[in-house]
Scaffold this motif. Structure first.
Motif, PDB file in Angstrom:
ATOM      1  N   LYS A 130       0.828  -1.208   0.000  1.00 28.10           N
ATOM      2  CA  LYS A 130       0.000   0.000   0.000  1.00 28.10           C
ATOM      3  C   LYS A 130       0.861   1.256   0.000  1.00 28.10           C
ATOM      4  N   THR A 185     -12.943   5.842 -10.622  1.00 23.84           N
ATOM      5  CA  THR A 185     -13.456   4.535 -10.174  1.00 23.84           C
ATOM      6  C   THR A 185     -12.345   3.692  -9.548  1.00 23.84           C
ATOM      7  N   PHE A 188     -11.366   4.997  -6.102  1.00 25.63           N
ATOM      8  CA  PHE A 188     -12.400   4.629  -5.120  1.00 25.63           C
ATOM      9  C   PHE A 188     -12.222   3.183  -4.661  1.00 25.63           C
ATOM     10  N   ILE A 189     -11.947   2.277  -5.611  1.00 22.54           N
ATOM     11  CA  ILE A 189     -11.753   0.856  -5.276  1.00 22.54           C
ATOM     12  C   ILE A 189     -10.503   0.670  -4.418  1.00 22.54           C
ATOM     13  N   LEU A 212      -9.099   2.773  -2.397  1.00 26.25           N
ATOM     14  CA  LEU A 212      -9.308   3.299  -1.042  1.00 26.25           C
ATOM     15  C   LEU A 212     -10.084   2.320  -0.168  1.00 26.25           C
ATOM     16  N   ARG A 213     -10.861   1.454  -0.780  1.00 22.43           N
ATOM     17  CA  ARG A 213     -11.682   0.493  -0.022  1.00 22.43           C
ATOM     18  C   ARG A 213     -11.053  -0.906   0.037  1.00 22.43           C
ATOM     19  N   THR A 214      -9.838  -1.047  -0.487  1.00 20.83           N
ATOM     20  CA  THR A 214      -9.190  -2.364  -0.569  1.00 20.83           C
ATOM     21  C   THR A 214      -8.614  -2.799   0.781  1.00 20.83           C
ATOM     22  N   SER A 215      -8.821  -4.063   1.126  1.00 18.40           N
ATOM     23  CA  SER A 215      -8.160  -4.670   2.292  1.00 18.40           C
ATOM     24  C   SER A 215      -6.873  -5.326   1.796  1.00 18.40           C
ATOM     25  N   TRP A 216      -5.734  -4.713   2.088  1.00 19.03           N
ATOM     26  CA  TRP A 216      -4.466  -5.214   1.575  1.00 19.03           C
ATOM     27  C   TRP A 216      -4.041  -6.510   2.269  1.00 19.03           C
TER      28      TRP A 216
END
Length: 496
Positions: free
Chosen positions: A336, A455, A458-459, A461-465
């Motif tokens: 990240k 888009t 946005f994806i 920012l919401r990702t669980s690394w």
């Protein structure tokens, strides 16, 4: 009284400790950013130079052909942007399944799988090259079917047949590049590309200018130059520098081809939808009145846009390697952080290129043509070109993150929605219905491009690394690596 003094002292001590921690925290962030930036540039700098020099093979061809005549330049531009744009997109992304698999394997220390992965990719890209050959052979009727100018289409059909050898060079080249990039062995690849480019300039001067061989001479020069790149890289790989990653040809490459093909196709679709977007714009421009001038003007801008895109693709390669290596090694926070550093760096460089285009918008067409009407039309598109270049500084980095994490299917669906459901229809309405011509078509392209970037951000920012690191471990087991990692990505970070 003493208690109050003690209380004040404790308060001052807490404040000092807080300030000290904040200072140390800032120093740690600066140090981490610097360390990550160095790792990123070790891959990005040579990858940029490689991308620019290899792209410049076509760039040099256009520059020489542009002085032969308007129809010749338009024919080569259509082949490069439509036929080769289509084929190049398929080939480069069929080979790019390796970016995910090789990068994560390196992070987990599974070096023994890299040669097998590359051989599987060669099989798939070789067969793909045979399947795509008819697009070169029947380029002329295909272009006329797409309502392109008849004279341009006939000349483009001859040229496309002459450059078929480049198609098979692509089939070998792109898997080789991903194999080398995953291990951060990119400097030799860069040197080979620079030598080939210099030889390409000399060949064009001899064949096109001195011997007056026209388009045939330009095609021969391109074929020889691309095969020099491929042969140089093959010699490097088999010369003993990759004792673990390359152990010779193996029957194991024939295993799991169906699954490997599935990931390769997903990778191909992801970028093809990207490159075909630009192809569609060229075709739409070809349907306007006075297509020779319009196609020439847009092609000049697209050549410059693609040249700067090669710079951005250096960051694309770097972030793909960094993210896949760190996820493969089980370091989601590092992946990240690498993404953030690379996005900020690429955006800053994009601002510089955007400014240069705005400053030179009346001059850059002179590198391609001497025709005043073409130079004037290309100059009018300077602001659109500058906006495209700025967005191009961000988008390839986001794509690199997606490839490193293995999100090819997701990005393919995003591309369909943003480009083909929104971008192209807007361009068609503005270009044809509202009579805005090239500017209207390009505005639609920019709208789709911007929506895609928003888009993807946005994806991300919401990702669980953490979950992505777990998925990377599953990828490694699925594709034939051992259960236990051999060494970390930092130990495998080999520079060459």
């Amino acid at each position: 009284m003493e208690e109050n003094e003690d209380s004040v002292q404790e308060k001052h001590f807490r404040i000092e400790m807080q300030v000290s921690n904040e200072v140390m925290g800032r120093k740690n962030i600066v140090k981490k950013s610097w360390d990550e930036s160095k790792k990123m540039w070790e891959i990005a700098a040579p990858a940029m130079m490689t991308a620019v020099t290899q792209f410049s093979i076509g760039f040099v061809t256009s520059a020489y052909v542009g002085h032969l005549g308007e129809v010749e330049l338009a024919a080569v531009s259509v082949v490069q942007n439509v036929i080769e744009g289509f084929v190049y997109g398929v080939m480069v992304r069929m080979g790019s399944a390796l970016e995910t698999l090789c990068g994560q394997a390196v992070g987990a220390g599974q070096l023994n799988m890299l040669g097998i992965y590359m051989q599987r990719s060669w099989i798939i890209t070789g067969v793909t090259a045979l399947v795509l050959t008819p697009f070169y052979v029947f380029a002329s009727p295909l272009l006329q079917l797409l309502h392109q100018d008849k004279d341009i289409s006939k000349l483009a059909g001859k040229y496309s047949i002459w450059v078929i050898p480049q198609l098979f060079a692509y089939a070998i080249n792109f898997p080789l590049q991903k194999f080398l990039q995953a291990q951060s062995r990119v400097w030799v690849m860069t040197i080979i590309s620079i030598i080939a480019l210099g030889f390409h300039v000399l060949l064009n001067w001899v064949l096109v200018t001195k011997l007056d061989r026209g388009l045939l001479g330009a095609a021969i020069a391109g074929n020889i130059s691309w095969w020099l790149v491929v042969l140089g890289q093959i010699i490097y790989v088999v010369s003993g520098y990759f004792s673990e990653a390359w152990t010779g040809f193996s029957w194991s490459a024939l295993k799991s081809l169906a699954g490997f093909l599935k990931l390769s196709l997903a990778s191909a679709v992801m970028l093809c939808l990207e490159l075909w977007y630009f192809t569609a714009v060229i075709l739409m421009v070809g349907w306007l009145d006075n297509p020779e001038i319009a196609v020439d003007a847009v092609s000049i801008c697209m050549n410059l846009q693609l040249w700067t895109l090669m710079i951005a693709l250096g960051f694309n390669a770097a972030i793909s390697v960094r993210v896949s290596n760190e996820l493969g090694a089980g370091n989601p926070k590092a992946a990240k952080f690498s993404m953030v550093v690379t996005v900020l760096t690429a955006t800053a460089i994009g601002v510089v290129f955007t400014t240069l285009i705005l400053v030179t918008k009346n001059d850059f067409p002179k590198a391609f043509t001497r025709k005043p009407v073409v130079m004037k039309e290309a100059s009018k598109l300077g602001y659109f070109l500058a906006a495209t270049i700025f967005l191009n500084s961000i988008q390839p980095v986001l794509h690199g993150v997606a490839v490193g994490a293995g999100w090819q299917f997701l990005v393919a669906f995003i591309n369909i929605g943003c480009y083909y459901i929104i971008g192209l229809p807007i361009g068609a309405v503005l270009g044809y219905k509202l009579k805005l011509g090239v500017k209207g078509i390009w505005t639609g392209m920019l709208a789709g491009y911007l929506l895609q970037i928003v888009t993807l951000i946005f994806i991300l920012l919401r990702t669980s690394w953490h979950k992505e690191a777990v998925k990377a471990e599953e990828h490694i087991k699925t594709w034939g690596g051992s259960d236990e990692p051999q060494q970390s990505s930092s130990e495998n970070n080999m520079n060459g």
